[in-house]
Design a protein around this motif. Sequence first.
Motif: not given
Length: 199
Positions: A57-60, A63-68, A102-105, A163-165
């Motif tokens: 949820q935080q990633f999506k 914008q907590k992109l460091h979680y990727q 796009n989080q899946s990308l 790939i999906d979240d």
Amino acid sequence: IQLLSPCLLCESDVREKHSLCKECWKQLPWLKQTIQRNDQSVLVACDYAYPVSRIIQQFKYEQKLHYQILLGEILKQLKFPKVQAIVPMPISNQRLIERGFNQSLLLANILSKQLKIPVWQPVQRLAEHSQKGLSRLERFENIEQQFIALSQEKRRYRRVLIIDDVITTGSSIHALSQALQQLGCTSIHAACLAATLTS
């Protein structure tokens, strides 16, 4: 000197495993198995439970992109079938504008490096309508109409990995698979970070 950063979750122990300490990594709600949703087999890394649910949820949405990096590592624990390309779950332009990515990308890009295969985006997603209040059948029809195979896409792959979240009903993966079949894909696999319990 390497600065020891604290674990992202417990904030006390030192990070060892991809931004988590050993204990927190071990205690993630691991599933690491293939589940059946909507006549499809989907490889799933974790149950959609705390703390993975919170991290996603935080990633999506925050914008907590460091979680990727952490989420990519979680996905890498799966044993992937041999495929030629990775297809991230497409999101509509309106979602892309709202979210900025796009989080899946992002996850597909991480796996693409690891598996040394390209990311392929041959399907476009039209405006996503809220699925709330729709019956199961209406949901499927609503989603089937959202995915459009891009006819101008020149590259072709037969064996692909979606790939999906998070997977809930599996209707998006089903609809995306159908669009990929139109493009000549014969072997379509899917992998997700987490699966919710089906309602």
